[in-house]
Design a protein around this motif. Structure first.
Motif, PDB file in Angstrom:
ATOM      1  N   LEU A  43       0.838  -1.198   0.000  1.00 55.08           N
ATOM      2  CA  LEU A  43       0.000   0.000   0.000  1.00 55.08           C
ATOM      3  C   LEU A  43       0.873   1.249   0.000  1.00 55.08           C
ATOM      4  O   LEU A  43       1.919   1.282   0.661  1.00 55.08           O
ATOM      5  CB  LEU A  43      -0.900   0.027   1.239  1.00 55.08           C
ATOM      6  CG  LEU A  43      -1.920  -1.098   1.355  1.00 55.08           C
ATOM      7  CD1 LEU A  43      -2.619  -1.031   2.701  1.00 55.08           C
ATOM      8  CD2 LEU A  43      -2.918  -1.035   0.222  1.00 55.08           C
ATOM      9  N   ASP A  44       0.423   2.281  -0.716  1.00 55.45           N
ATOM     10  CA  ASP A  44       1.127   3.558  -0.660  1.00 55.45           C
ATOM     11  C   ASP A  44       0.599   4.354   0.540  1.00 55.45           C
ATOM     12  O   ASP A  44      -0.252   3.874   1.298  1.00 55.45           O
ATOM     13  CB  ASP A  44       1.017   4.329  -1.980  1.00 55.45           C
ATOM     14  CG  ASP A  44      -0.377   4.842  -2.295  1.00 55.45           C
ATOM     15  OD1 ASP A  44      -1.286   4.752  -1.440  1.00 55.45           O
ATOM     16  OD2 ASP A  44      -0.575   5.351  -3.418  1.00 55.45           O
ATOM     17  N   ALA A  45       1.086   5.569   0.718  1.00 53.45           N
ATOM     18  CA  ALA A  45       0.714   6.389   1.881  1.00 53.45           C
ATOM     19  C   ALA A  45      -0.783   6.701   1.929  1.00 53.45           C
ATOM     20  O   ALA A  45      -1.337   6.939   3.001  1.00 53.45           O
ATOM     21  CB  ALA A  45       1.516   7.684   1.866  1.00 53.45           C
ATOM     22  N   GLU A  46      -1.448   6.687   0.768  1.00 50.47           N
ATOM     23  CA  GLU A  46      -2.895   6.967   0.718  1.00 50.47           C
ATOM     24  C   GLU A  46      -3.740   5.703   0.771  1.00 50.47           C
ATOM     25  O   GLU A  46      -4.955   5.761   0.600  1.00 50.47           O
ATOM     26  CB  GLU A  46      -3.239   7.764  -0.549  1.00 50.47           C
ATOM     27  CG  GLU A  46      -2.791   9.219  -0.506  1.00 50.47           C
ATOM     28  CD  GLU A  46      -1.310   9.367  -0.810  1.00 50.47           C
ATOM     29  OE1 GLU A  46      -0.797   8.634  -1.687  1.00 50.47           O
ATOM     30  OE2 GLU A  46      -0.655  10.200  -0.173  1.00 50.47           O
ATOM     31  N   GLY A  47      -3.115   4.546   0.965  1.00 48.97           N
ATOM     32  CA  GLY A  47      -3.858   3.298   1.065  1.00 48.97           C
ATOM     33  C   GLY A  47      -4.217   2.660  -0.260  1.00 48.97           C
ATOM     34  O   GLY A  47      -5.088   1.798  -0.322  1.00 48.97           O
ATOM     35  N   ARG A  48      -3.552   3.073  -1.348  1.00 49.87           N
ATOM     36  CA  ARG A  48      -3.790   2.476  -2.667  1.00 49.87           C
ATOM     37  C   ARG A  48      -2.749   1.389  -2.928  1.00 49.87           C
ATOM     38  O   ARG A  48      -1.615   1.473  -2.452  1.00 49.87           O
ATOM     39  CB  ARG A  48      -3.704   3.546  -3.744  1.00 49.87           C
ATOM     40  CG  ARG A  48      -4.767   4.620  -3.596  1.00 49.87           C
ATOM     41  CD  ARG A  48      -4.538   5.731  -4.559  1.00 49.87           C
ATOM     42  NE  ARG A  48      -3.210   6.295  -4.295  1.00 49.87           N
ATOM     43  CZ  ARG A  48      -2.860   7.535  -4.584  1.00 49.87           C
ATOM     44  NH1 ARG A  48      -3.709   8.348  -5.154  1.00 49.87           N
ATOM     45  NH2 ARG A  48      -1.651   7.975  -4.312  1.00 49.87           N
ATOM     46  N   LEU A  49      -3.147   0.402  -3.710  1.00 47.82           N
ATOM     47  CA  LEU A  49      -2.230  -0.673  -4.056  1.00 47.82           C
ATOM     48  C   LEU A  49      -1.149  -0.180  -5.001  1.00 47.82           C
ATOM     49  O   LEU A  49      -1.392   0.673  -5.852  1.00 47.82           O
ATOM     50  CB  LEU A  49      -2.982  -1.820  -4.731  1.00 47.82           C
ATOM     51  CG  LEU A  49      -3.979  -2.588  -3.882  1.00 47.82           C
ATOM     52  CD1 LEU A  49      -4.674  -3.644  -4.733  1.00 47.82           C
ATOM     53  CD2 LEU A  49      -3.318  -3.219  -2.681  1.00 47.82           C
ATOM     54  N   LYS A  50       0.032  -0.766  -4.845  1.00 46.97           N
ATOM     55  CA  LYS A  50       1.152  -0.511  -5.746  1.00 46.97           C
ATOM     56  C   LYS A  50       2.045  -1.736  -5.728  1.00 46.97           C
ATOM     57  O   LYS A  50       1.919  -2.594  -4.849  1.00 46.97           O
ATOM     58  CB  LYS A  50       1.928   0.731  -5.317  1.00 46.97           C
ATOM     59  CG  LYS A  50       2.637   0.585  -3.984  1.00 46.97           C
ATOM     60  CD  LYS A  50       3.357   1.865  -3.623  1.00 46.97           C
ATOM     61  CE  LYS A  50       4.280   1.693  -2.437  1.00 46.97           C
ATOM     62  NZ  LYS A  50       5.504   1.002  -2.715  1.00 46.97           N
ATOM     63  N   GLU A  57      12.606   3.163   1.319  1.00 46.05           N
ATOM     64  CA  GLU A  57      13.003   3.571   2.664  1.00 46.05           C
ATOM     65  C   GLU A  57      11.989   3.047   3.668  1.00 46.05           C
ATOM     66  O   GLU A  57      10.782   3.259   3.531  1.00 46.05           O
ATOM     67  CB  GLU A  57      13.074   5.092   2.745  1.00 46.05           C
ATOM     68  CG  GLU A  57      13.626   5.573   4.067  1.00 46.05           C
ATOM     69  CD  GLU A  57      13.808   7.067   4.109  1.00 46.05           C
ATOM     70  OE1 GLU A  57      13.548   7.641   5.164  1.00 46.05           O
ATOM     71  OE2 GLU A  57      14.195   7.640   3.075  1.00 46.05           O
ATOM     72  N   GLY A  58      12.471   2.338   4.651  1.00 44.83           N
ATOM     73  CA  GLY A  58      11.581   1.732   5.635  1.00 44.83           C
ATOM     74  C   GLY A  58      11.014   0.408   5.169  1.00 44.83           C
ATOM     75  O   GLY A  58      10.455  -0.339   5.949  1.00 44.83           O
ATOM     76  N   GLY A  59      11.136   0.109   3.871  1.00 47.21           N
ATOM     77  CA  GLY A  59      10.640  -1.142   3.324  1.00 47.21           C
ATOM     78  C   GLY A  59       9.133  -1.174   3.197  1.00 47.21           C
ATOM     79  O   GLY A  59       8.425  -0.601   4.017  1.00 47.21           O
ATOM     80  N   ASP A  60       8.645  -1.767   2.155  1.00 51.08           N
ATOM     81  CA  ASP A  60       7.207  -1.957   1.956  1.00 51.08           C
ATOM     82  C   ASP A  60       6.764  -3.216   2.686  1.00 51.08           C
ATOM     83  O   ASP A  60       7.558  -4.124   2.920  1.00 51.08           O
ATOM     84  CB  ASP A  60       6.897  -2.147   0.468  1.00 51.08           C
ATOM     85  CG  ASP A  60       6.659  -0.845  -0.249  1.00 51.08           C
ATOM     86  OD1 ASP A  60       6.611   0.207   0.400  1.00 51.08           O
ATOM     87  OD2 ASP A  60       6.503  -0.886  -1.474  1.00 51.08           O
ATOM     88  N   THR A  61       5.491  -3.280   2.987  1.00 48.20           N
ATOM     89  CA  THR A  61       4.893  -4.467   3.584  1.00 48.20           C
ATOM     90  C   THR A  61       3.967  -5.098   2.550  1.00 48.20           C
ATOM     91  O   THR A  61       3.063  -4.436   2.044  1.00 48.20           O
ATOM     92  CB  THR A  61       4.088  -4.097   4.846  1.00 48.20           C
ATOM     93  OG1 THR A  61       4.971  -3.493   5.787  1.00 48.20           O
ATOM     94  CG2 THR A  61       3.455  -5.329   5.463  1.00 48.20           C
ATOM     95  N   ALA A  62       4.196  -6.369   2.260  1.00 46.70           N
ATOM     96  CA  ALA A  62       3.337  -7.098   1.324  1.00 46.70           C
ATOM     97  C   ALA A  62       1.961  -7.278   1.958  1.00 46.70           C
ATOM     98  O   ALA A  62       1.854  -7.724   3.101  1.00 46.70           O
ATOM     99  CB  ALA A  62       3.946  -8.449   0.978  1.00 46.70           C
TER     100      ALA A  62
END
Length: 123
Positions: A43-50, A57-62
């Protein structure tokens, strides 16, 4: 005789899901994304899928795996079907970032497992 290559379909990816569509969710996809069926998403900062970007930075969460291909290159889409919980998906049908390391892939699979998404070698 030329060989014919057929693209993966949902049956190649999804090996088990809970009844009554419990495993599935619909979400928006960020503008600029073109994602294929089987893409591991975050999810991006606005809660949309990517697309998952574990090197961010900080790593994404699947958070799931796309159940359809979706093209949001020119406009945000609000109809992305993805597998979000309580399911089994085939490892060879998943689409990972090209630069993902084995450690990052293992971490992403652990994140999916925490959501009830098990990644298994397909038969």
């Amino acid at each position: 005789m030329p060989a014919i290559h057929e693209a993966n379909n949902l049956g190649d990816l999804l090996k088990f899901e809970a009844p009554n569509l419990y495993s599935r969710d619909v979400a928006s996809v960020a503008v600029g994304q073109k994602l294929a069926l089987g893409a591991v998403v975050s999810l991006d900062a606005e809660g949309r899928l990517k697309a998952l970007t574990p090197a961010a930075e900080g790593g994404d969460t699947a958070v799931g795996v796309l159940a359809v291909s979706i093209d949001a290159t020119s406009a945000e889409r609000h109809d992305a079907l993805f597998i979000a919980r309580h399911a089994v998906v085939a490892s060879d049908a998943l689409i990972w970032p090209s630069d993902i390391t084995p450690e990052q892939k293992a971490a992403a699979m652990a994140q999916l497992k925490a959501r009830g998404l098990l990644v298994r070698a397909s038969a």
